[in-house]
Design a protein around this motif. Structure first.
Motif, PDB file in Angstrom:
ATOM      1  N   UNK A 140      -2.827   2.002   6.376  1.00 34.31           N
ATOM      2  CA  UNK A 140      -3.628   1.808   5.169  1.00 34.31           C
ATOM      3  C   UNK A 140      -3.343   3.004   4.274  1.00 34.31           C
ATOM      4  N   UNK A 141      -2.787   2.747   3.109  1.00 35.92           N
ATOM      5  CA  UNK A 141      -2.435   3.808   2.157  1.00 35.92           C
ATOM      6  C   UNK A 141      -1.576   4.879   2.836  1.00 35.92           C
ATOM      7  N   UNK A 142      -0.610   4.441   3.664  1.00 36.22           N
ATOM      8  CA  UNK A 142       0.316   5.354   4.306  1.00 36.22           C
ATOM      9  C   UNK A 142      -0.239   6.109   5.499  1.00 36.22           C
ATOM     10  N   UNK A 164      -7.542   2.842  12.392  1.00 39.90           N
ATOM     11  CA  UNK A 164      -7.903   1.859  13.430  1.00 39.90           C
ATOM     12  C   UNK A 164      -8.463   0.582  12.809  1.00 39.90           C
ATOM     13  N   UNK A 165      -8.118  -0.542  13.431  1.00 44.90           N
ATOM     14  CA  UNK A 165      -8.709  -1.812  13.008  1.00 44.90           C
ATOM     15  C   UNK A 165     -10.210  -1.775  13.242  1.00 44.90           C
ATOM     16  N   UNK A 166     -10.587  -1.231  14.405  1.00 44.47           N
ATOM     17  CA  UNK A 166     -12.000  -1.120  14.772  1.00 44.47           C
ATOM     18  C   UNK A 166     -12.255   0.350  15.092  1.00 44.47           C
ATOM     19  N   UNK A 195      11.810  -1.636   5.472  1.00 39.69           N
ATOM     20  CA  UNK A 195      10.844  -0.695   4.928  1.00 39.69           C
ATOM     21  C   UNK A 195       9.471  -1.365   4.944  1.00 39.69           C
ATOM     22  N   UNK A 196       8.446  -0.573   4.884  1.00 42.24           N
ATOM     23  CA  UNK A 196       7.074  -1.077   5.000  1.00 42.24           C
ATOM     24  C   UNK A 196       6.792  -2.233   4.037  1.00 42.24           C
ATOM     25  N   UNK A 197       7.311  -2.136   2.840  1.00 37.81           N
ATOM     26  CA  UNK A 197       7.079  -3.169   1.824  1.00 37.81           C
ATOM     27  C   UNK A 197       7.580  -4.535   2.268  1.00 37.81           C
ATOM     28  N   UNK A 198       8.683  -4.557   3.046  1.00 37.96           N
ATOM     29  CA  UNK A 198       9.312  -5.819   3.419  1.00 37.96           C
ATOM     30  C   UNK A 198       9.060  -6.231   4.863  1.00 37.96           C
ATOM     31  N   UNK A 224      -0.053  -8.077   7.587  1.00 38.71           N
ATOM     32  CA  UNK A 224      -0.814  -7.930   8.831  1.00 38.71           C
ATOM     33  C   UNK A 224      -1.617  -9.199   9.112  1.00 38.71           C
ATOM     34  N   UNK A 225      -1.963  -9.918   8.069  1.00 39.65           N
ATOM     35  CA  UNK A 225      -2.841 -11.077   8.188  1.00 39.65           C
ATOM     36  C   UNK A 225      -2.053 -12.374   8.070  1.00 39.65           C
ATOM     37  N   UNK A 226      -2.649 -13.418   8.638  1.00 37.98           N
ATOM     38  CA  UNK A 226      -2.079 -14.750   8.524  1.00 37.98           C
ATOM     39  C   UNK A 226      -2.951 -15.614   7.634  1.00 37.98           C
TER      40      UNK A 226
END
Length: 181
Positions: free
Chosen positions: A56-58, A62-64, A89-92, A96-98
């Motif tokens: 998140x923002x580099x 944790x998700x939880x 690269x992170x952009x490609x 994370x979500x479906x």
């Protein structure tokens, strides 16, 4: 901005995150990697698993949260995302979500240490939306199809990258026979 009647014309705070607020209490940090949540649909199929961390923002977040005391986080009503293309690269790498889940009954299974806590959750349709349950199902099915295609492509790309790595090792050491690679 302040209105002439001293009322604010712009919101003063961010909207809360959309989704289901999930709250639980733990007396101490959970061992073995922290809490893990599984969300299952009415048929028992796990549609989302949340554990570990994500960027998140580099920054790894944790998700939880794994803290002592009251823990609160939000499930955004999405299913597990497609496989990520790990060498991109992170952009490609992909989301994370479906797909967004269909309104209906779900079961939350929270794994804390050696315990598993379960509770039901009802996802309701937006009362302002004009869609029927059938419309939600069709939208979901199309999104699932699209994410499945992305998943297949990224799995292929990961396989190609792994083959390239193996080939580069074989080329780098000409004394190695291909059967040994």
């Amino acid at each position: 901005l302040e209105h002439q009647n001293h009322l604010y014309a712009e919101p003063a705070a961010d909207n809360p995150p959309a989704g289901a607020n999930i709250t639980f209490y733990q007396s101490k940090k959970s061992p073995d990697g922290g809490p893990r949540l599984e969300i299952a649909d009415a048929g028992g199929r796990v549609v989302r698993s949340l554990a570990g961390s994500h960027l998140v923002a580099g920054k790894q977040t944790p998700w939880i949260p794994n803290t002592a005391g009251m823990v609160r986080f939000v499930w955004d009503f999405t299913e597990n995302g497609p496989t990520k293309w790990t060498s991109a690269t992170l952009t490609y790498q992909g989301p994370d979500e479906g797909a967004t889940v269909v309104p209906g009954a779900y079961t939350l299974r929270l794994h804390l240490g050696g315990r598993v806590l379960t509770t039901p959750l009802i996802v309701k349709a937006d009362p302002r939306a004009p869609w029927t349950q059938d419309d939600y199902v069709k939208q979901h099915d199309y999104a699932v199809f699209a994410f499945e295609q992305l998943d297949k492509i990224d799995r292929w790309l990961n396989d190609i990258d792994a083959a390239r790595t193996r080939l580069s090792h074989v080329i780098a050491s000409p004394t190695t026979r291909p059967a040994d690679a």
